[in-house]
Design a protein around this motif. Structure first.
Motif, short mmCIF file in Angstrom:
data_model
loop_
_atom_site.label_atom_id
_atom_site.label_comp_id
_atom_site.label_asym_id
_atom_site.label_seq_id
_atom_site.Cartn_x
_atom_site.Cartn_y
_atom_site.Cartn_z
N THR A 4 0.84 -1.20 0.00
CA THR A 4 0.00 0.00 0.00
C THR A 4 0.87 1.25 0.00
OG1 THR A 4 -0.08 0.24 2.42
CG2 THR A 4 -1.68 -1.28 1.39
N SER A 5 0.22 2.38 -0.18
CA SER A 5 0.94 3.65 -0.17
C SER A 5 1.51 3.94 1.22
CB SER A 5 0.01 4.79 -0.61
OG SER A 5 -1.11 4.88 0.25
N ARG A 6 0.90 3.37 2.26
CA ARG A 6 1.45 3.56 3.61
C ARG A 6 2.79 2.84 3.74
NH1 ARG A 6 -4.08 3.42 4.59
NH2 ARG A 6 -4.85 5.23 5.78
N ASP A 7 2.94 1.68 3.10
CA ASP A 7 4.22 0.99 3.10
C ASP A 7 5.29 1.82 2.43
OD1 ASP A 7 3.07 -1.30 4.30
OD2 ASP A 7 2.36 -1.99 2.34
N VAL A 8 4.92 2.43 1.30
CA VAL A 8 5.86 3.30 0.58
C VAL A 8 6.22 4.49 1.45
CG1 VAL A 8 6.18 4.76 -1.47
CG2 VAL A 8 4.92 2.59 -1.66
N ALA A 9 5.23 5.04 2.15
CA ALA A 9 5.48 6.21 3.01
C ALA A 9 6.47 5.88 4.12
CB ALA A 9 4.15 6.70 3.60
N ARG A 10 6.29 4.71 4.75
CA ARG A 10 7.21 4.31 5.83
C ARG A 10 8.63 4.16 5.30
NH1 ARG A 10 2.71 1.33 7.84
NH2 ARG A 10 3.26 -0.48 6.55
N PRO A 17 -0.12 11.06 2.40
CA PRO A 17 -0.54 12.04 1.40
C PRO A 17 0.61 12.52 0.52
CG PRO A 17 -1.57 12.53 3.50
CD PRO A 17 -0.55 11.47 3.76
N THR A 18 1.83 12.60 1.11
CA THR A 18 2.99 13.03 0.32
C THR A 18 3.30 12.00 -0.76
OG1 THR A 18 3.94 14.28 2.15
CG2 THR A 18 5.44 13.63 0.40
N VAL A 19 3.11 10.73 -0.45
CA VAL A 19 3.31 9.68 -1.46
C VAL A 19 2.37 9.91 -2.65
CG1 VAL A 19 3.04 7.21 -1.96
CG2 VAL A 19 4.17 7.96 0.15
N SER A 20 1.11 10.15 -2.35
CA SER A 20 0.13 10.38 -3.42
C SER A 20 0.50 11.59 -4.26
CB SER A 20 -1.27 10.57 -2.82
OG SER A 20 -1.67 9.42 -2.11
N ARG A 21 0.90 12.67 -3.58
CA ARG A 21 1.27 13.88 -4.31
C ARG A 21 2.53 13.66 -5.15
NH1 ARG A 21 0.42 16.42 0.97
NH2 ARG A 21 -1.73 17.20 1.08
N ARG A 38 9.56 7.63 -5.37
CA ARG A 38 9.55 6.75 -6.54
C ARG A 38 10.47 5.55 -6.35
NH1 ARG A 38 10.08 12.01 -10.30
NH2 ARG A 38 7.86 12.57 -10.41
N GLU A 39 11.61 5.80 -5.77
CA GLU A 39 12.54 4.69 -5.53
C GLU A 39 11.94 3.69 -4.55
OE1 GLU A 39 16.03 6.73 -4.26
OE2 GLU A 39 16.84 6.95 -6.31
N ALA A 40 11.27 4.20 -3.51
CA ALA A 40 10.63 3.32 -2.53
C ALA A 40 9.51 2.53 -3.18
CB ALA A 40 10.10 4.14 -1.36
N ALA A 41 8.71 3.18 -4.02
CA ALA A 41 7.60 2.51 -4.70
C ALA A 41 8.12 1.42 -5.63
CB ALA A 41 6.78 3.54 -5.48
N GLN A 42 9.22 1.71 -6.33
CA GLN A 42 9.80 0.73 -7.25
C GLN A 42 10.37 -0.46 -6.48
OE1 GLN A 42 12.89 2.29 -9.77
NE2 GLN A 42 12.78 0.57 -11.18
N LEU A 43 11.02 -0.16 -5.39
CA LEU A 43 11.62 -1.23 -4.58
C LEU A 43 10.55 -2.18 -4.03
CD1 LEU A 43 14.23 -2.37 -3.32
CD2 LEU A 43 13.81 -0.87 -1.36
N TYR A 46 5.16 -1.19 -5.76
CA TYR A 46 3.86 -0.56 -5.51
C TYR A 46 3.27 -0.02 -6.80
CZ TYR A 46 0.46 2.95 -4.02
OH TYR A 46 -0.67 3.70 -3.86
N VAL A 47 1.99 -0.35 -7.06
CA VAL A 47 1.25 0.16 -8.22
C VAL A 47 0.09 1.00 -7.68
CG1 VAL A 47 -0.10 -0.41 -10.26
CG2 VAL A 47 1.85 -1.85 -9.61
N PRO A 48 0.05 2.30 -7.99
CA PRO A 48 -1.04 3.15 -7.48
C PRO A 48 -2.40 2.65 -7.96
CG PRO A 48 0.74 4.47 -8.38
CD PRO A 48 1.02 3.06 -8.78
N SER A 49 -3.38 2.74 -7.10
CA SER A 49 -4.75 2.35 -7.44
C SER A 49 -5.48 3.53 -8.06
CB SER A 49 -5.49 1.90 -6.17
OG SER A 49 -6.87 1.87 -6.38
#
Length: 333
Positions: A4-10, A17-21, A38-43, A46-49
């Motif tokens: 989830t985006s919370r995982d990326v945020a951590r 919200p910063t992840v979404s922005r 972006r690096e965290a999401a790639q690692l 994570y695929v945004p919903s």
């Protein structure tokens, strides 16, 4: 486990919200933070919903292209450039095909959760623009305009192209002019007819009603209309057609009537579709930047969505005559 985006945020050390922005490339987020997110999401893979984005932003980032004239091949050539432009702007293209643009169609458009609509086959008396305006759904006109609602539009100016085409035909000795025009309840049909008549008047010629037919923008309809004009010996020496698709039908009618093109009859289209340049067709036509106009419509609808109070804008595209094999000297009789 679903990331989830919370995982990326951590992992990125920022708020959710910063992840979404950051993933929307929001200008309020620094480039360094965007990169870290972006690096965290790639690692994490994570695929945004899209559904989540829609809930958080109030937008689906989907734009509809409404087509009701399904037999007109013209529209198959605009889908790709509209799609590419919208994709570059972060939006999805949703193709809507209907038999008419009435109240039912508008309700379907609204039910699909669109952010905006491109109206490509609107008639001058259509109620769709009124209903869309009243329901607050942004829209733009493409290649057509409506009578009841002024809105952003991407359209072609047929005047210069017809002036050049008429001058070319007159210079080749054509005096008996025929026309297979588009529907009189469309802005394209009305505008092109007016431009053709004005161009003929400038050359001291008139378009006689006996040499005019008005038809939907289809090859079958164009063939039937042209066949009527070519039935007698006292026929036009050149046919101006409302679009290239109608002109293809006119070429078929000439063939069935035993007439040679261009020796016995010249034919001129409008739009300069890719097929018009094929050697087997080689159609003289009035052309313009179709791809550019399609991209302009995409730009206009996104602009309207993101700035609803912006002044209404019309992106106009100039036309020019393209001489090809189907225009030749008038036959001697």
């Amino acid at each position: 486990m679903v990331v989830t985006s919370r995982d990326v945020a951590r992992l990125a050390g920022v708020s959710q919200p910063t992840v979404s922005r950051a993933l929307r490339d929001d200008a309020r987020v620094s480039e360094a933070t965007k990169l870290r997110v972006r690096e965290a999401a790639q690692l994490l893979g994570y695929v945004p919903s899209e559904a989540g984005r829609a809930l958080s932003s109030g937008r689906t980032r989907r734009i509809g292209l409404l087509l009701t004239d399904l037999d007109n091949q013209f529209y198959s050539h605009i889908i790709a450039p509209v799609h590419r432009e919208l994709e570059a702007l972060g939006y999805q293209l949703m193709l809507h095909t209907e038999s008419a643009d009435n109240d039912t169609v508008v309700e379907r458009l609204l039910a699909n959760g669109l952010d905006g609509v491109i109206l490509a086959t609107t008639t001058v008396d259509s109620v769709a623009p009124l209903r869309l305006r009243d329901r607050g759904l942004p829209f733009v006109y493409f290649n057509r305009t409506g009578s009841f609602v002024d809105a952003d539009a991407a359209v072609v100016n047929s005047v210069p192209g017809y002036r050049e085409a008429v001058r070319a035909a007159v210079a080749l000795g054509h005096r008996r002019i025929g026309a297979v025009l588009g529907p009189s309840n469309t802005s394209t049909g009305q505008g092109r007819e007016a431009s053709l008549r004005d161009a003929l008047t400038a050359e001291g010629l008139q378009l006689d009603e006996r040499d005019v037919r008005r038809t939907p923008y289809g090859a079958t309809e164009g063939e039937a209309a042209a066949a009527e004009l070519l039935a007698g010996s006292d026929r036009p020496t050149v046919l101006f057609c409302g679009n290239d698709v109608v002109a293809y039908g006119a070429l078929n009618a000439a063939h069935r009537a035993g007439l040679r093109v261009p020796e016995d009859l010249s034919v001129i289209g409008f739009d300069d579709l890719p097929e018009a340049a094929w050697p087997i067709i080689d159609l003289a036509t009035v052309g313009y930047d179709i791809v550019g106009m399609a991209r302009a419509a995409a730009d206009l609808v996104v602009r309207r969505i993101e700035d609803p109070s912006a002044e209404i804008r019309t992106s106009g595209f100039a036309s020019t005559f393209i001489a090809r094999r189907t225009l030749a000297p008038a036959p001697t009789r």
